[in-house]
Structures are given as C-alpha cells and as structure tokens.
Design an enzyme around this catalytic site. Structure first.
Site, PDB file in Angstrom:
ATOM      1  N   ASP A  28       2.076   1.783  -1.900  1.00 42.64           N
ATOM      2  CA  ASP A  28       0.647   1.480  -2.050  1.00 42.64           C
ATOM      3  C   ASP A  28       0.208   0.083  -1.835  1.00 42.64           C
ATOM      4  OD1 ASP A  28      -1.690   1.901  -3.584  1.00 42.64           O
ATOM      5  OD2 ASP A  28      -0.583   2.272  -5.562  1.00 42.64           O
ATOM      6  N   HIS A  60      -7.138  -1.368   3.437  1.00 42.73           N
ATOM      7  CA  HIS A  60      -6.940  -1.227   2.164  1.00 42.73           C
ATOM      8  C   HIS A  60      -5.396  -0.716   1.662  1.00 42.73           C
ATOM      9  CE1 HIS A  60     -10.908  -2.484   0.547  1.00 42.73           C
ATOM     10  NE2 HIS A  60     -11.194  -1.963   1.581  1.00 42.73           N
TER      11      HIS A  60
END
Ligand code: GDG
Length: 472
Positions: A366, A162
């Site tokens: 991110d 992720h």
C-alpha cells in the site's frame, strides 16, 4: 491561454456527478484528504481542478465551486474500459503493487491511456497562465507531466504518486516503460519509492542521479518522499461528538458486547490483504486462541472497480470465505465475521473505529493507507490497538503500531493475539505517541512541504507562484 495560476490535474474531480431519474445533474463533494488538503490552496489562488466527473459521455461545462474552478474532462465508455479499468487498474495497479495479482497488458489499453493523458495535457496547456504551477496526481496520469512540458515549457510541474513505485525488475516488465519514465518527475509516499525511481533513471535513461536530484537536459529534477496524511483535527472533532460516542456504544451492544472486536475497513481490493486477514482469523478460531462470541470480526469492504475481472473474482473468493467461517464458527444470531460490502458516512466510520479493540490494516502492499491514520486520530480515548502491515507506507510513520508481515500467516495471527491481549497502559502509550505524531504531520503539512519543494513560496495561508529552484 487562460489565467489559471494554480492547477491540480487528477483522474477524478473532487466532486461526483449525480444524475437523478429525470436527468438533472447535481454535484456531491467527494470526501477525502486530497480535497481537504488542496482546497485552501486552490481557493487562495482562484485555482482550477481538471478531472473526470465519473460518468462516461460528454463532459459538463466548467463551473465554480467554493471559489475553485472545476473543469470536467470527457471520457467515452470505451476509454473508461481501456484507459481507466484496463491500463490504469489492470496493468499499472497490480504491477506497482509488487504484482501481488498478475498484471494484464493489452495494446489497445495503452493507446487509450496515451490518448486520454494527451487530452488532460491539452486542456491543462490551454488553461494555464504563463509560469503557472501545475500539480499532477497519480498513476492514471503519468504521461501528463512530460506532455505538458513539451506543450508549455514555462510551467512549473509537480507530480505525486499515491501508490508504491516498483523496484527496477518489475518496472522493466512494463510495455512503453521508457515513455512512462521520461514523463515522470516526481514526489512519492516513501523514500524507497524515490530510490527505485532514481535507480531506473540511471538504468533505463542513463542519467546520473545525485542524492534526491537528477539533471535532465538543463533542468534539475527532484525525486523525494512526501508521505501523505489526513486532516487530523477534523477526524478528532468528528470522533469527539456525542453522536459518534453513542453510536460506538450501540455497535458494541449490537455485536453482543464481545471482549475483542477486530475491524477491517478497505476498498475491496486484492492489495489490501483481506483474504489473508480472514484466513488468519479463521485459523485463530480453529486453534482456539480466539473464540466466538468473545471475539468477532467486522470487515467493511467498500465496493471498488466492480467491472474489473480481478475485482469480481476477489469478491467471490472473499464472500465464500466469510460464508465458510460463519458456517463453521458462527452461532445462531452471532456470526463470527460481520461482512459489509457497502459505503458508510464519516460518522459511522468514526463510530466503527471507536468501537474496535483491534484495527486490522494488513495490506500486502500500500502506498500509504489512510485508514490506519484515521483510526489513530479517531481514538480520542487513547484506547484500541493498531495491527499494521510493514508493507503499508503508513508503517514508516506509525511506528508504535503492532507491525506484522501479512505474507507470513503465523506472524499475522500472532500480531492479532498480541494486540488483543496487550496491557491497557501499553496500548495507551502507543496510541498517544501515534496521535501526537499525526497532529503534527497532517495533510496540510504534506501539501505545504510538496509545494515548497516545488518552489511555491508560502505567504500567510496562500501560495503564490515565485521562482522555482527545481521540479519535483
Ligand atoms: C490510495 C493509495 C494512499 C473507505 N471506506 C469508506 C470510506 N473509505 C475511505 C477511508 C480512506 C479512503 O477511503 C481510503 O484510503 P486508503 O489510503 O486507505 O486507500 P486507497 O483508496 O487505496 O488510496 C493509498 C491513498 O491513495 C492516498 O494517497 O494512502 O496507499 O492506495 O480515507 O476512510 N469513506 C467513506 N465511506 C466508506 O465506506 N466515507
């Protein structure tokens, strides 16, 4: 051996254990895209979810919840410190996010990481039916795919990371890098992450990747990008309720009906660029390009990893900075920055999104960033403006956002001003395009494309094991 034909293995279960004052345990479903995406697949296959229940000590017995078997994995207090807060969140997390904070390595943390990964793999090997599909999630469990393959070569194993996967030079710093790389065979958020991974398999392991594939012994492994998304329809539905619309109006009124509300919603994490964002806002006030009370900032900083040293220090720095800005630029009853170190429910978040003229999603790095996507989906009125970091995976999907480089303060400041002053028709055009994109590219499409790549054929709403073309 048990009969679970579809298993998700994740650090956390999709529910949180809540123990009341009398010691009674209840379960609360944790919100989040992963649960929404995987629940239908798990239900259709009477699937099993293996994960930690969030509190140290003995694990409760497995139990059923909405047709899914939840299997808690125990972690001792020391393992929470070493495996979770240590190796996962103080070694891997900063290193994989471009080392925006220094990473810390301790040998005892690695040992614990290894042992906990083994425990997850053992439980999974015990529960999986012959030929079952196992989908392992994220950086806390990178050794599980490899350990599982040793124990159960018959399984079809997928892994999804992720967070970003670092470039070769950074990954090379990692102690036990070979072990980690060998275990990983993989789906990523962005193409660059998959390329970094394939380059490393060549560099460290001497493999010869071709396109998205690499041959490992007699197996064909695929490493590719599968950008995660949100439950767009659900976000739109919540945003469209009268309750949220009313609350959004109330928030604007409570803030004194300013012209420009800049909103940030992040876990309080140094990768999210909160300090840089505050600095940009302070300088804009100093330069007079923004003025209180016409412009205010609301920063929701959800408590996160509160026992990890770097997070405690970050909190101190952020709170000092907020105090300074309010001291210099606030007025009686009119702070410049409304700082909320709290969690809110979905409705309050949706109302905040709807009240915000400028959404600031400016992480230094991110994997994806779901907040950016939630903001867009919540703007059912097509208003508002998204200022988005080029370093968020989401920038590859939300191309009509006002893109900024959060490492460059001038660019960040200009981004805020440009977004705040953009003509309404320009903002609406951008928002419409991004909403259209998210309607099509939602979280169920993400799960479907990953599972299809893993060789799980789609049959109506359910997935059933078929024969695998490749591991992902
Ligand atoms: C990792 C990767 C990747 C936040 N505050 C509250 C609240 N939230 C919710 C948001 C959003 C989620 O938490 C945060 O997701 P992000 O994607 O923004 O960030 P990470 O937690 O760092 O997630 C990231 C993600 O995994 C998925 O693959 O996108 O890159 O770092 O859904 O809405 N939810 C509630 N109250 C809050 O106060 N209910």
């Amino acid at each position: 051996m048990s009969n679970a034909s579809f298993i998700v293995v994740a650090n956390r279960l999709p529910v949180d254990s809540v123990v009341d004052d009398e010691g009674n345990r209840t379960w609360r479903r944790s919100p989040g895209g992963l649960v929404t995406a995987l629940e239908p697949v798990l239900q259709a296959n009477s699937g099993t979810w293996i994960g930690w229940a969030g509190t140290a000590g003995e694990a409760p017995d497995a139990f059923e919840s909405d047709g899914v078997t939840l299997m808690p994995v125990p972690l001792s207090e020391q393992e929470v410190l070493r495996y979770y807060e240590g190796f996962s969140n103080a070694s891997l997390w900063p290193l994989y996010h471009d080392a925006v904070e220094p990473r810390v390595f301790r040998r005892s943390w690695w040992k614990s990481y290894y042992e906990v990964n083994e425990r997850f793999a053992d439980i999974c090997a015990r529960e999986a039916a012959p030929g079952a599909v196992v989908w392992v999630q994220d950086y806390q469990l990178q050794l599980v795919p490899g350990m599982l393959r040793e124990r159960r070569p018959d399984l079809r194993i997928g892994f999804f990371l992720h967070i970003p996967f670092p470039p070769v030079e950074l990954f090379m710093q990692l102690p036990h890098r070979m072990e980690i790389l060998k275990g990983l065979l993989v789906g990523f958020q962005r193409p660059l992450a998959a390329q970094n991974f394939l380059a490393l398999t060549r560099h460290l392991l001497g493999y010869r990747p071709r396109g998205h594939y690499v041959n490992v012994d007699d197996r064909l492994v695929r490493a590719d990008a599968f950008p995660i998304s949100i439950d767009t329809a659900h976000n739109e539905e919540v945003a469209g309720t009268e309750r949220v619309r009313q609350r959004a109006k109330e928030i604007r009124a409570e803030l004194g009906e300013p012209e420009t509300i800049i909103l940030g919603v992040d876990r309080l994490d140094y990768t999210k660029g909160i300090e840089q964002r505050l600095k940009a806002f302070r300088e804009l006030l100093e330069d007079g390009r923004l003025q209180v009370p016409n412009a205010v900032m609301v920063q929701v900083a959800t408590p996160s990893r509160e026992r990890v040293d770097q997070y405690m220090k970050l909190r101190e720095r952020v709170e000092r900075q907020v105090g300074r800005i309010n001291g210099e630029y606030g007025q009686v009853g009119l702070p410049a920055v409304h700082y909320l170190h709290q969690s809110f429910d979905r409705y309050e978040l949706a109302a905040l999104y709807q009240a915000a003229d400028v959404m600031a999603v400016t992480p230094l790095r991110d994997g994806m960033n779901l907040v950016a996507k939630e903001y867009v989906a919540s703007r059912v009125d097509n208003r508002g403006a998204l200022v988005l970091s080029e370093f968020a995976g989401a920038a590859g999907d939300l191309r009509q956002a006002f893109l900024v480089n959060p490492h460059d303060l001038t660019d960040l400041k200009d981004g805020f001003v440009t977004a705040a002053n953009a003509p309404l028709d320009d903002k609406m055009k951008r928002m419409r395009a991004m909403r259209r994109y998210l309607r099509k590219h939602d979280v169920s499409r993400w799960a479907r494309s990953f599972l299809t790549a893993l060789g799980v054929p789609e049959r109506s709403a359910a997935y059933n094991p078929g024969s695998p073309p490749a591991e992902v």
